[in-house]
Structures are given as structure tokens and as C-alpha cells.
Design a protein around this motif. Structure first.
Motif, PDB file in Angstrom:
ATOM      1  N   VAL A   1       0.816  -1.327   0.059  1.00 46.20           N
ATOM      2  CA  VAL A   1      -0.043   0.003  -0.098  1.00 46.20           C
ATOM      3  C   VAL A   1       0.853   1.251   0.091  1.00 46.20           C
ATOM      4  O   VAL A   1       0.576   2.176  -0.762  1.00 46.20           O
ATOM      5  N   ASN A   2       1.830   1.316   0.615  1.00 49.11           N
ATOM      6  CA  ASN A   2       2.727   2.294   0.683  1.00 49.11           C
ATOM      7  C   ASN A   2       3.404   2.702  -0.520  1.00 49.11           C
ATOM      8  O   ASN A   2       3.725   3.848  -0.810  1.00 49.11           O
ATOM      9  N   VAL A   3       3.818   1.656  -1.122  1.00 49.62           N
ATOM     10  CA  VAL A   3       4.540   1.742  -2.476  1.00 49.62           C
ATOM     11  C   VAL A   3       3.549   2.392  -3.555  1.00 49.62           C
ATOM     12  O   VAL A   3       4.006   3.145  -4.267  1.00 49.62           O
ATOM     13  N   LEU A   4       2.490   1.627  -3.575  1.00 49.65           N
ATOM     14  CA  LEU A   4       1.545   1.792  -4.712  1.00 49.65           C
ATOM     15  C   LEU A   4       1.039   2.983  -4.500  1.00 49.65           C
ATOM     16  O   LEU A   4       0.378   3.981  -5.366  1.00 49.65           O
ATOM     17  N   SER A   5       0.806   3.748  -3.181  1.00 53.07           N
ATOM     18  CA  SER A   5       0.212   5.003  -2.740  1.00 53.07           C
ATOM     19  C   SER A   5       1.280   6.245  -3.517  1.00 53.07           C
ATOM     20  O   SER A   5       0.908   7.073  -4.061  1.00 53.07           O
ATOM     21  N   GLU A   6       2.533   5.692  -3.441  1.00 57.26           N
ATOM     22  CA  GLU A   6       3.374   6.745  -3.871  1.00 57.26           C
ATOM     23  C   GLU A   6       3.701   6.789  -5.294  1.00 57.26           C
ATOM     24  O   GLU A   6       3.431   7.800  -6.228  1.00 57.26           O
ATOM     25  N   ILE A   7       3.360   5.548  -5.941  1.00 56.37           N
ATOM     26  CA  ILE A   7       3.721   5.373  -7.242  1.00 56.37           C
ATOM     27  C   ILE A   7       2.450   5.807  -7.998  1.00 56.37           C
ATOM     28  O   ILE A   7       2.320   6.553  -9.193  1.00 56.37           O
ATOM     29  N   THR A   8       1.188   5.696  -7.551  1.00 58.89           N
ATOM     30  CA  THR A   8       0.108   6.302  -8.263  1.00 58.89           C
ATOM     31  C   THR A   8       0.215   7.766  -8.314  1.00 58.89           C
ATOM     32  O   THR A   8      -0.636   8.441  -9.307  1.00 58.89           O
ATOM     33  N   ILE A   9       0.384   8.386  -7.243  1.00 61.35           N
ATOM     34  CA  ILE A   9       0.532   9.933  -7.143  1.00 61.35           C
ATOM     35  C   ILE A   9       1.628  10.302  -8.228  1.00 61.35           C
ATOM     36  O   ILE A   9       1.395  11.447  -8.901  1.00 61.35           O
ATOM     37  N   LEU A  10       2.983   9.593  -8.276  1.00 66.36           N
ATOM     38  CA  LEU A  10       3.678  10.033  -9.376  1.00 66.36           C
ATOM     39  C   LEU A  10       3.303  10.053 -10.766  1.00 66.36           C
ATOM     40  O   LEU A  10       3.336  10.636 -11.585  1.00 66.36           O
TER      41      LEU A  10
ATOM     42  N   ILE B   1      -7.861  18.970  -8.150  1.00 65.70           N
ATOM     43  CA  ILE B   1      -7.388  18.438  -6.737  1.00 65.70           C
ATOM     44  C   ILE B   1      -8.707  17.201  -6.509  1.00 65.70           C
ATOM     45  O   ILE B   1      -7.985  16.228  -6.101  1.00 65.70           O
ATOM     46  N   ALA B   2      -9.482  17.335  -7.136  1.00 62.42           N
ATOM     47  CA  ALA B   2     -10.742  16.084  -7.126  1.00 62.42           C
ATOM     48  C   ALA B   2     -10.028  14.867  -7.814  1.00 62.42           C
ATOM     49  O   ALA B   2     -10.061  13.699  -7.272  1.00 62.42           O
ATOM     50  N   LEU B   3      -9.346  15.125  -8.960  1.00 65.26           N
ATOM     51  CA  LEU B   3      -8.936  14.147  -9.930  1.00 65.26           C
ATOM     52  C   LEU B   3      -7.696  13.507  -9.050  1.00 65.26           C
ATOM     53  O   LEU B   3      -7.635  12.127  -9.039  1.00 65.26           O
ATOM     54  N   LEU B   4      -6.944  14.268  -8.389  1.00 67.81           N
ATOM     55  CA  LEU B   4      -5.749  13.724  -7.744  1.00 67.81           C
ATOM     56  C   LEU B   4      -6.207  12.789  -6.513  1.00 67.81           C
ATOM     57  O   LEU B   4      -5.712  11.732  -6.316  1.00 67.81           O
ATOM     58  N   MET B   5      -7.029  13.357  -5.798  1.00 68.03           N
ATOM     59  CA  MET B   5      -7.684  12.303  -4.394  1.00 68.03           C
ATOM     60  C   MET B   5      -8.363  11.395  -4.888  1.00 68.03           C
ATOM     61  O   MET B   5      -7.840  10.435  -4.171  1.00 68.03           O
TER      62      MET B   5
ATOM     63  N   LEU C   1      -5.539   1.742 -17.946  1.00 70.23           N
ATOM     64  CA  LEU C   1      -4.384   2.075 -18.211  1.00 70.23           C
ATOM     65  C   LEU C   1      -3.244   2.080 -17.319  1.00 70.23           C
ATOM     66  O   LEU C   1      -2.036   1.412 -17.434  1.00 70.23           O
ATOM     67  N   GLN C   2      -3.556   2.844 -16.152  1.00 71.13           N
ATOM     68  CA  GLN C   2      -2.544   3.168 -15.122  1.00 71.13           C
ATOM     69  C   GLN C   2      -2.250   1.594 -14.413  1.00 71.13           C
ATOM     70  O   GLN C   2      -1.098   1.220 -14.440  1.00 71.13           O
ATOM     71  N   LEU C   3      -3.270   0.853 -14.118  1.00 71.02           N
ATOM     72  CA  LEU C   3      -3.214  -0.566 -13.472  1.00 71.02           C
ATOM     73  C   LEU C   3      -2.400  -1.376 -14.194  1.00 71.02           C
ATOM     74  O   LEU C   3      -1.525  -2.088 -14.058  1.00 71.02           O
ATOM     75  N   GLY C   4      -2.808  -1.295 -15.758  1.00 72.23           N
ATOM     76  CA  GLY C   4      -2.125  -2.359 -16.601  1.00 72.23           C
ATOM     77  C   GLY C   4      -0.782  -2.159 -16.787  1.00 72.23           C
ATOM     78  O   GLY C   4       0.177  -3.157 -16.741  1.00 72.23           O
ATOM     79  N   VAL C   5      -0.248  -0.868 -16.909  1.00 71.35           N
ATOM     80  CA  VAL C   5       1.248  -0.638 -17.063  1.00 71.35           C
ATOM     81  C   VAL C   5       1.802  -0.873 -15.645  1.00 71.35           C
ATOM     82  O   VAL C   5       3.076  -1.597 -15.757  1.00 71.35           O
TER      83      VAL C   5
ATOM     84  N   SER D   1      -6.829   3.906  -7.379  1.00 72.51           N
ATOM     85  CA  SER D   1      -5.767   3.148  -7.893  1.00 72.51           C
ATOM     86  C   SER D   1      -4.896   2.277  -7.342  1.00 72.51           C
ATOM     87  O   SER D   1      -4.535   1.477  -7.444  1.00 72.51           O
ATOM     88  N   SER D   2      -4.491   3.251  -6.136  1.00 68.57           N
ATOM     89  CA  SER D   2      -3.575   2.427  -5.199  1.00 68.57           C
ATOM     90  C   SER D   2      -4.083   1.521  -4.422  1.00 68.57           C
ATOM     91  O   SER D   2      -3.529   0.268  -4.158  1.00 68.57           O
ATOM     92  N   ALA D   3      -5.622   1.265  -4.389  1.00 65.81           N
ATOM     93  CA  ALA D   3      -6.178   0.280  -3.606  1.00 65.81           C
ATOM     94  C   ALA D   3      -6.286  -0.962  -4.559  1.00 65.81           C
ATOM     95  O   ALA D   3      -5.952  -2.099  -4.343  1.00 65.81           O
ATOM     96  N   SER D   4      -6.645  -0.467  -5.953  1.00 68.92           N
ATOM     97  CA  SER D   4      -6.829  -1.815  -6.704  1.00 68.92           C
ATOM     98  C   SER D   4      -5.361  -2.219  -7.145  1.00 68.92           C
ATOM     99  O   SER D   4      -5.350  -3.455  -7.240  1.00 68.92           O
ATOM    100  N   GLY D   5      -4.694  -1.420  -7.312  1.00 69.61           N
ATOM    101  CA  GLY D   5      -3.073  -2.049  -7.495  1.00 69.61           C
ATOM    102  C   GLY D   5      -2.488  -2.819  -6.327  1.00 69.61           C
ATOM    103  O   GLY D   5      -1.878  -3.648  -6.929  1.00 69.61           O
ATOM    104  N   SER D   6      -2.599  -2.441  -5.237  1.00 67.35           N
ATOM    105  CA  SER D   6      -2.343  -3.037  -3.896  1.00 67.35           C
ATOM    106  C   SER D   6      -2.982  -4.470  -4.056  1.00 67.35           C
ATOM    107  O   SER D   6      -2.206  -5.594  -3.815  1.00 67.35           O
TER     108      SER D   6
END
Length: 553
Positions: free
Chosen positions: A207-216, A318-322, A506-510, A328-333
Motif C-alpha cells: 500500500v505504501n509503495v502503490l500510494s506513492e507510485i500512483t501519485i507520481l 485536486i478532485a482528480l488527484l485525490m 491503463l494505469q493499472l495495466g502498465v 488506483s492505489s487500492a486496486s493496484g495493491s
């Protein structure tokens, strides 16, 4: 004889007796009062329970779930495990019932028909703004999303879709891949990978890793080059403070005098100004044509001809970012956890990558957006992850007028139809439909293969969701499939269906592809349980994944 001597007399003896009796009486009354005070809550609870059992029930209203605690109602059971709470209530009350949530009367309608009833209902009756604005407006900001009338929000969704173009998606693939690669090269949690030793195992909190990666990745693609270049500790602090306002506590009690609420408000003010400053610099320099979401929004106008104001553009970003970061971080995790728990499935994903993108020297070439969309194993992994772990388990609306429940959904008898009264909330739970044992075979088993059977439940559910017949509805942001009658609704349905669905794939797939190319994944512990105490359903701790560098990446 003086009354104030130590000598005994009838008067002093009487006075002493009176004092003794008074003290005894006072002590007895105090003890009774204390006992009454201690037992009062118990008495109230018992009386409340008895009243629920004996009070006559209005047959036109959905049954109310029995609960012991007044006002609090079923909040504990719902908050700890909503899916099992809903399934247990369904066994007792049917698909339609009402439960008490901190004074709110919430009417639940389960199953595909229940989802269609609520998510396909009229926004003037089942209103999302009334249900969510107290939570979202302090975070996203004024004049966007649920802080505006529904027709304005639909226009704003149309603006965002302009920035989610196919041309932009084509450029995003390489950006996301680069961000994941750079993160693994520089972050200390991937030290074992950086050592270039294929026998060295490391681990990371997914979760920590995916949270950072999805923001980046989201900032690099959607937010713009200026935002990505300023992702430092200051920005991270603002994000965390703003994120602290996105909790169930803020949804239930929006105006508590807590420091976390004040930090949220200060963070929003600073982040809003951060975006406005970038917008104004772009306008001043003539750089409004950048191929990112900010550039797309700056060109948009409402139907009445009015352009988007700077603060509206800032608040939409801001809404899109939050919202996007959390989901995405939840689904990727969850996806990486299941791949680590199923090495054979992870290997199938890897071999699919080798087949399509392997080079003669054992390396992997970059993929294109079109190629990403034609990988059946990867696609089935994403779909199965979203089926088992939809980011949002409950979708609420506020009821503005009395609404009859369709007879096919309630129908306790042929002569009785439930009516959801004005002032209630209604709740749809696509998560229940996606995990319903009456619909899905072995719903608790991670089985991506279920999506490859063209005649199976999964394929039919997906077909209904995307509506391959071509019948679309335009709610104001472009034609989309309604999808409200499908038992599979990972991105919601109806007018509030997530417009970021294709970007999320797209984001999850890559991200998944890049991880699988670079490392083998394993779990030491079982796949974690769901943490339902957050707005977006995350894995509970421990959620560490073991990894080892592949021989060729």
C-alpha cells in the motif's frame, strides 16, 4: 447547663439521632441514585429493544434492522464488515431493508435490481450532492463536483473527458512505465532489486509503495509537468493533511472541532493556491496548450459560454488527484497481493509479456496503448481484482421525495409495495452483487480464468456493464452505457459512473506489467483481510510482498 458542653442530654441525644438518620437516608438515596445512573443506559437500551419487537410496523415501509443502541443503530456491524452485515440482513429481511447509522435511516436495495433502482434513479429524487457534499467540498473545493447542481457537474465531467483522449493515453503509457522504473531504481525499499542479485529477496509494504507510485504516475500524466516537478515533502505534507479529511468520521460528523479538520482546511487553501499559481503562469506565458488535463480544462466553456474559472480548474485537478490516487492505489495493491499469492498466475502474466514484448536479447521493449488493450491475461487479472475488491463498497443517495420500490424488488406480497420515505438515505452495494454466491461460483476465490469463458457469468455481466448492443445514454458528459443492471459494476453505474475508467485500466495495466517484468512476487502471509474503516477499502496490515529480481528485466 450549656448546650455547648460535652455532657449528654435528651436534646443532644435527639440531635445526634436526627443527624445519624439523615446521614443514613442521604447515603441510601445517593446509592440508589448512583445505581439508577449506572443502570439508566441499560434500561434505555432494553426499552428500545422491546419497542422494536412490539411496536406495530408500517407494511409500506421497508423493515428496519433490529439494533440495540439508539441513534448508533447498526453502525458497528456495518462499519466493521459491511458485506457480511448486508448478506445477513438479506437472509432475514430480503433485498430491501433499512438500518440506522448514527441517526440516519439508510434504506438498502441489494442485487442488480437494487443497484438499478438506486443508481438508475432520477438525480432530482435520489440526490448525490445532498449525500456527499459535506465530505467532498472541504477537500475538493467550492464550485465543483458535489458542490454544484447535478447538471453543472455533468458538464464538468464532459470537460475532464476531453483530457482523457486516446492521443493522450498513447503518450501516458511510456510516462507511467518510466515513473515505476525510476521509483524502483531510487527508493530504498527496493534495495534488493538495485543490488542486481537474482538470489536476493526483499520486501515492501504494497500500500505504501502503490500510494506513492500512483501519485507520481497520475501527476506525470494528468496533472501536468509543473505539478510533477514540485512533488516534494511540502506537497506530500499538504496531500496527507488533505487526505486526513477523507475518512468515515468526516462523512458522519462533518463539523467536529478537531485539529485534523483544521489541517484539512489549511491544506486545501494552500493546495488550491498552488494550482492557481501554475494556471496564472501558464496564462501569462501563453502555455495554455499543454497536452495534459490542465491544458484541456483551460480551453473549456460551459453551455452558457462562460469559461472555467481558475479556481474551478484547480479544484477539479485536486478532485482528480485525490479520488484517483485512492482508488488506483487500492486496486493496484490488491492485484499485486493476489499475484504474489498465486505464482502460477503471475507467471502467466509474465509469459504474456514475453510473448508480446520480448526481444532476442532477453529484454522487454515498451508497449503501446493499443497493445496494452489486447492482453487477455492481464485484462482478466484487473477485472477479477476489481470484482473482489471494488474500491467503494457502498454508494449513497439522499431521498428528496417519497419513492415507491418496484414490485419486482420488494413485493412482500402482491398487495404491498414498499415506499422509501423522504429524508431517508438509500444505499446500493455493487460489492455485494460482485461477491454474491447466488451469482458467482466460488466468489471468494481469486480466479481470473472465469473471465475467459464467453458463456460464463463473468462475461455476461461484463457485456451488460459495457452494453455491447450499442445502446448508450448521454447524461451530459458523452454517451455511456448505463450498466446499472449488471452484477459487475467496478466503476459505478448510471450518471455517476466514473469517467476515469479507461485511465484506471491503463494505469493499472502498465504498473502491473512493469512489476511483473522486473520481479518475482511472493507472500509470506495470507492475502490480508479488508480494512473497512477507511473510505476506500484497503488491505489490512501486514501487507508485505516479498520480491526477487528477475534474471532479465
Amino acid at each position: 447547663m450549656s448546650l455547648f458542653t460535652n455532657s449528654s442530654s435528651p436534646l443532644t441525644d435527639a440531635w445526634a439521632g436526627y443527624l445519624s438518620q439523615a446521614q443514613t437516608h442521604l447515603f441510601t438515596n445517593s446509592r440508589l441514585a448512583l445505581i439508577a445512573l449506572i443502570n439508566a443506559p441499560v434500561i434505555v437500551i432494553l426499552l428500545h429493544a422491546c419497542w422494536q419487537l412490539v411496536a406495530p410496523r408500517d407494511p409500506t415501509k421497508p423493515p428496519t434492522v433490529f439494533h440495540w443502541l439508539p441513534f448508533i443503530g447498526s453502525a458497528v456491524q456495518y462499519g466493521n464488515d459491511p458485506l457480511n452485515f448486508f448478506l445477513a440482513c438479506r437472509e432475514k429481511y430480503g433485498d430491501v431493508f433499512t438500518f440506522i447509522l448514527f441517526g440516519r435511516r439508510v434504506t438498502v436495495a441489494l442485487g442488480p435490481k437494487g443497484n438499478n433502482f438506486i443508481l438508475g434513479g432520477k438525480s432530482t429524487v435520489f440526490n448525490a450532492e445532498d449525500a456527499y457534499t459535506h465530505l467532498t467540498t472541504p477537500i475538493f473545493g467550492k464550485d465543483v463536483v458535489y458542490d454544484v447542481p447535478n447538471e453543472t457537474f455533468m458538464e464538468q465531467k464532459r470537460f475532464v473527458k476531453v483530457g482523457l483522449s486516446t492521443d493522450n493515453f498513447r503518450s501516458y503509457v511510456g510516462m507511467i512505465e518510466d515513473e515505476v522504473d525510476e521509483f524502483m531504481k531510487t527508493d530504498s525499499v527496493f534495495r534488493a532489486w538495485q543490488m542486481n542479485d537474482i538470489n536476493e529477496w526483499g520486501q515492501f509494504d504494497v500500500v505504501n509503495v502503490l500510494s506513492e507510485i500512483t501519485i507520481l504516475t497520475a501527476s506525470r500524466t494528468l496533472q501536468g509537468k509543473e505539478v510533477r516537478s514540485k512533488l516534494d515533502k511540502t506537497f506530500a505534507g499538504l496531500y496527507n493533511d488533505l487526505d486526513g479529511g477523507f475518512t468515515p468520521l468526516n462523512f458522519l460528523f462533518p463539523n467536529l472541532p478537531l485539529e485534523s479538520y483544521r489541517r484539512r482546511d489549511r491544506a486545501h487553501e494552500k493546495m488550491s493556491q498552488f494550482y492557481v499559481d501554475i494556471i496564472q503562469k501558464r496564462r501569462a506565458s501563453g502555455e495554455e496548450d499543454e497536452h495534459d488535463m490542465m491544458g484541456a480544462l483551460l480551453k473549456q466553456t460551459y453551455r452558457n459560454g462562460a469559461p472555467l474559472k481558475d479556481h474551478e480548474v484547480a479544484h477539479i485537478l485536486i478532485a482528480l488527484l485525490m479520488a484517483g490516487q485512492h482508488t488506483s492505489s487500492a486496486s493496484g495493491s490488491w492485484a499485486l497481493l493476489h499475484l504474489a499469492d498465486n505464482p502460477d498466475i503471475a507467471e502467466a502474466v509474465y509469459q504474456e509479456q514475453v510473448k508480446h514484448f520480448g526481444t532476442p536479447d532477453g529484454k522487454m521493449r515498451s508497449m503501446t496503448y493499443e497493445e496494452l488493450r489486447t492482453l487477455p491475461v492481464l485484462d482478466s487479472i484487473i477485472r477479477e481484482t476489481l470484482r473482489m475488491h471494488p474500491p467503494i463498497h457502498s454508494i449513497m443517495r439522499y431521498v428528496r421525495d417519497d419513492v415507491p420500490v418496484p414490485a419486482t424488488l420488494s413485493a412482500p406480497s402482491k398487495d404491498s409495495i414498499y415506499v422509501v420515505p423522504k429524508g431517508n438515505y438509500v444505499l446500493a452495494s455493487p460489492a455485494v452483487s460482485q461477491m454474491d454466491p447466488r451469482v458467482w461460483k466460488a466468489p471468494n476465490t481469486f480466479d481470473p480464468a472465469r473471465w475467459s469463458d464467453p458463456e460464463g457469468v463473468a462475461a455476461q455481466a461484463f457485456k451488460t456493464y459495457v452494453d455491447e448492443s450499442g445502446e448508450k445514454i448521454d447524461y451530459g458528459f458523452g454517451a455511456v452505457s448505463k450498466g446499472t443492471e449488471s452484477p459487475y459494476q467496478p466503476f459505478g453505474a448510471g450518471r455517476h459512473r466514473c469517467i476515469g475508467e479507461q485511465f484506471a485500466y491503463l494505469q493499472l495495466g502498465v504498473i502491473i506489467s512493469t512489476f511483473v517484468r522486473k520481479v518475482e512476487l511472493r507472500l509470506r502471509d495470507p492475502v490480508p483481510a479488508h480494512n473497512y474503516h477507511t473510505m476506500i477499502v484497503m488491505p489490512k496490515k501486514p501487507r508485505n510482498i516479498l520480491y526477487r529480481r528477475r534474471a532479465f528485466d
